[in-house]
Motif scaffolding. Structure first.
Motif, PDB file in Angstrom:
ATOM      1  N   GLU A   9       8.166   9.951  45.643  1.00 49.17           N
ATOM      2  CA  GLU A   9       7.413   8.899  45.859  1.00 49.17           C
ATOM      3  C   GLU A   9       6.787   8.556  44.317  1.00 49.17           C
ATOM      4  OE1 GLU A   9       3.471   7.705  48.181  1.00 49.17           O
ATOM      5  OE2 GLU A   9       5.049   8.270  49.454  1.00 49.17           O
ATOM      6  N   PHE A  10       6.839   7.339  44.023  1.00 49.51           N
ATOM      7  CA  PHE A  10       6.614   6.880  42.685  1.00 49.51           C
ATOM      8  C   PHE A  10       5.618   5.674  42.727  1.00 49.51           C
ATOM      9  CE2 PHE A  10      10.511   9.211  41.489  1.00 49.51           C
ATOM     10  CZ  PHE A  10      10.019  10.016  40.829  1.00 49.51           C
ATOM     11  N   ASP A  11       4.634   5.500  41.769  1.00 48.63           N
ATOM     12  CA  ASP A  11       3.726   4.538  41.679  1.00 48.63           C
ATOM     13  C   ASP A  11       4.744   3.262  40.848  1.00 48.63           C
ATOM     14  OD1 ASP A  11       1.863   5.884  42.730  1.00 48.63           O
ATOM     15  OD2 ASP A  11       0.636   6.353  40.940  1.00 48.63           O
ATOM     16  N   ASP A  12       5.455   3.749  40.114  1.00 45.17           N
ATOM     17  CA  ASP A  12       6.151   2.711  39.203  1.00 45.17           C
ATOM     18  C   ASP A  12       7.398   3.064  39.250  1.00 45.17           C
ATOM     19  OD1 ASP A  12       7.380   1.131  37.275  1.00 45.17           O
ATOM     20  OD2 ASP A  12       5.571   1.354  35.887  1.00 45.17           O
ATOM     21  N   MET A  13       8.511   2.278  40.131  1.00 47.00           N
ATOM     22  CA  MET A  13       9.779   2.427  39.947  1.00 47.00           C
ATOM     23  C   MET A  13      10.666   2.578  38.763  1.00 47.00           C
ATOM     24  SD  MET A  13      10.348   3.874  42.900  1.00 47.00           S
ATOM     25  CE  MET A  13      12.261   3.644  43.507  1.00 47.00           C
ATOM     26  N   ASP A  14      10.107   1.216  37.849  1.00 49.21           N
ATOM     27  CA  ASP A  14      10.870   1.326  36.347  1.00 49.21           C
ATOM     28  C   ASP A  14      10.586   2.505  35.629  1.00 49.21           C
ATOM     29  OD1 ASP A  14      11.850  -1.404  37.308  1.00 49.21           O
ATOM     30  OD2 ASP A  14       9.999  -2.195  36.325  1.00 49.21           O
ATOM     31  N   ALA A  15       9.459   2.957  35.655  1.00 53.57           N
ATOM     32  CA  ALA A  15       9.073   4.023  34.958  1.00 53.57           C
ATOM     33  C   ALA A  15       9.760   5.377  35.390  1.00 53.57           C
ATOM     34  CB  ALA A  15       7.662   4.373  35.046  1.00 53.57           C
ATOM     35  N   ALA A  16      10.111   5.650  36.781  1.00 53.50           N
ATOM     36  CA  ALA A  16      10.721   6.516  37.405  1.00 53.50           C
ATOM     37  C   ALA A  16      12.179   6.366  36.814  1.00 53.50           C
ATOM     38  CB  ALA A  16      10.505   6.520  39.048  1.00 53.50           C
ATOM     39  N   GLU A  17      12.911   5.341  37.052  1.00 51.82           N
ATOM     40  CA  GLU A  17      14.049   5.305  36.554  1.00 51.82           C
ATOM     41  C   GLU A  17      14.191   5.434  35.223  1.00 51.82           C
ATOM     42  OE1 GLU A  17      18.128   2.064  36.787  1.00 51.82           O
ATOM     43  OE2 GLU A  17      16.046   1.296  37.379  1.00 51.82           O
ATOM     44  N   ALA A  18      13.507   5.164  34.190  1.00 49.70           N
ATOM     45  CA  ALA A  18      13.472   5.527  32.889  1.00 49.70           C
ATOM     46  C   ALA A  18      13.523   7.107  32.657  1.00 49.70           C
ATOM     47  CB  ALA A  18      12.352   4.642  32.049  1.00 49.70           C
ATOM     48  N   MET A  19      12.388   7.698  33.281  1.00 48.50           N
ATOM     49  CA  MET A  19      12.162   9.123  33.393  1.00 48.50           C
ATOM     50  C   MET A  19      13.456   9.970  33.799  1.00 48.50           C
ATOM     51  SD  MET A  19      11.622  11.786  35.790  1.00 48.50           S
ATOM     52  CE  MET A  19      11.240  11.132  37.081  1.00 48.50           C
ATOM     53  N   ALA A  20      14.199   9.407  34.809  1.00 49.00           N
ATOM     54  CA  ALA A  20      15.308  10.148  35.194  1.00 49.00           C
ATOM     55  C   ALA A  20      16.399   9.912  34.227  1.00 49.00           C
ATOM     56  CB  ALA A  20      16.109   9.389  36.357  1.00 49.00           C
ATOM     57  N   GLU A  21      16.534   8.969  33.526  1.00 48.12           N
ATOM     58  CA  GLU A  21      17.599   8.817  32.407  1.00 48.12           C
ATOM     59  C   GLU A  21      17.171  10.023  31.087  1.00 48.12           C
ATOM     60  OE1 GLU A  21      19.477   5.554  29.478  1.00 48.12           O
ATOM     61  OE2 GLU A  21      18.354   4.842  30.907  1.00 48.12           O
ATOM     62  N   LYS A  22      15.823   9.739  31.039  1.00 48.27           N
ATOM     63  CA  LYS A  22      15.237  10.765  30.135  1.00 48.27           C
ATOM     64  C   LYS A  22      15.551  12.253  30.215  1.00 48.27           C
ATOM     65  CE  LYS A  22      11.073  11.292  27.108  1.00 48.27           C
ATOM     66  NZ  LYS A  22       9.817  10.859  27.227  1.00 48.27           N
ATOM     67  N   MET A  23      15.531  12.495  31.699  1.00 45.16           N
ATOM     68  CA  MET A  23      15.310  13.930  32.072  1.00 45.16           C
ATOM     69  C   MET A  23      16.830  14.783  32.172  1.00 45.16           C
ATOM     70  SD  MET A  23      12.517  15.592  32.881  1.00 45.16           S
ATOM     71  CE  MET A  23      13.369  16.624  33.801  1.00 45.16           C
ATOM     72  N   TRP A  24      17.941  13.723  32.307  1.00 43.85           N
ATOM     73  CA  TRP A  24      19.133  14.285  32.317  1.00 43.85           C
ATOM     74  C   TRP A  24      19.644  15.005  31.109  1.00 43.85           C
ATOM     75  CZ3 TRP A  24      22.817  16.272  34.790  1.00 43.85           C
ATOM     76  CH2 TRP A  24      24.170  16.513  34.582  1.00 43.85           C
ATOM     77  N   ASP A  70       5.195  14.979  34.958  1.00 39.70           N
ATOM     78  CA  ASP A  70       4.444  15.003  33.735  1.00 39.70           C
ATOM     79  C   ASP A  70       4.299  13.749  33.206  1.00 39.70           C
ATOM     80  OD1 ASP A  70       3.038  17.268  33.849  1.00 39.70           O
ATOM     81  OD2 ASP A  70       4.380  18.472  32.453  1.00 39.70           O
ATOM     82  N   GLN A  71       5.648  13.128  33.205  1.00 38.08           N
ATOM     83  CA  GLN A  71       5.970  11.934  32.618  1.00 38.08           C
ATOM     84  C   GLN A  71       5.831  10.476  33.309  1.00 38.08           C
ATOM     85  OE1 GLN A  71      10.027  12.088  30.915  1.00 38.08           O
ATOM     86  NE2 GLN A  71      10.105  14.345  31.311  1.00 38.08           N
ATOM     87  N   VAL A  72       5.678  10.720  34.548  1.00 33.17           N
ATOM     88  CA  VAL A  72       5.521   9.355  35.427  1.00 33.17           C
ATOM     89  C   VAL A  72       4.534  10.064  36.821  1.00 33.17           C
ATOM     90  CG1 VAL A  72       7.692   9.803  36.828  1.00 33.17           C
ATOM     91  CG2 VAL A  72       6.682   7.557  36.599  1.00 33.17           C
ATOM     92  N   ARG A  73       3.924   9.087  37.102  1.00 36.90           N
ATOM     93  CA  ARG A  73       2.845   9.370  38.296  1.00 36.90           C
ATOM     94  C   ARG A  73       3.762   9.120  39.726  1.00 36.90           C
ATOM     95  NH1 ARG A  73      -3.012   7.656  38.675  1.00 36.90           N
ATOM     96  NH2 ARG A  73      -2.246   7.037  40.912  1.00 36.90           N
ATOM     97  N   GLY A  74       3.486  10.180  40.339  1.00 31.11           N
ATOM     98  CA  GLY A  74       4.309  10.274  41.571  1.00 31.11           C
ATOM     99  C   GLY A  74       4.034  11.727  42.236  1.00 31.11           C
TER     100      GLY A  74
END
Length: 89
Positions: A9-24, A70-74
């Motif tokens: 569960e995330f506060d900001d879905m755009d940030a969550a998507e960006a974090m996922a791309e960065k985490m790969w 650590d990268q996005v609130r959730g």
């Protein structure tokens, strides 16, 4: 092969998507073979990671989840793992 699934569960879905791309790349360097996610609600996501074996997954997954948060609130809502049963890709 082994799989992990995490409900987030995330506060900001755009940030969550960006974090996922960065985490790969980090997940891949930890041994992950695939990383997929689906949007399950307005602020929820389910991720699926395939690993070569349970040992590789268990050595990395908790650290990877913590790094993501650590990268996005959730928060992690639920997590499961097990041997891959089918893969029709």
């Amino acid at each position: 092969m082994f799989g992990t699934s995490t409900d987030w569960e995330f506060d900001d879905m755009d940030a969550a998507e960006a974090m996922a791309e960065k985490m790969w790349p980090t997940l891949k360097s930890a041994g992950a073979l695939t990383f997929r996610s689906i949007k399950t609600g307005d602020n929820t996501v389910r991720s699926f990671i395939t690993w070569p074996d349970a040992a590789t997954a268990q050595a990395s997954i908790d650290k990877m989840r913590a790094k993501a948060l650590d990268q996005v609130r959730g928060k992690v809502v639920k997590a499961t793992a097990g041997e891959l049963m089918t893969d029709y890709g």
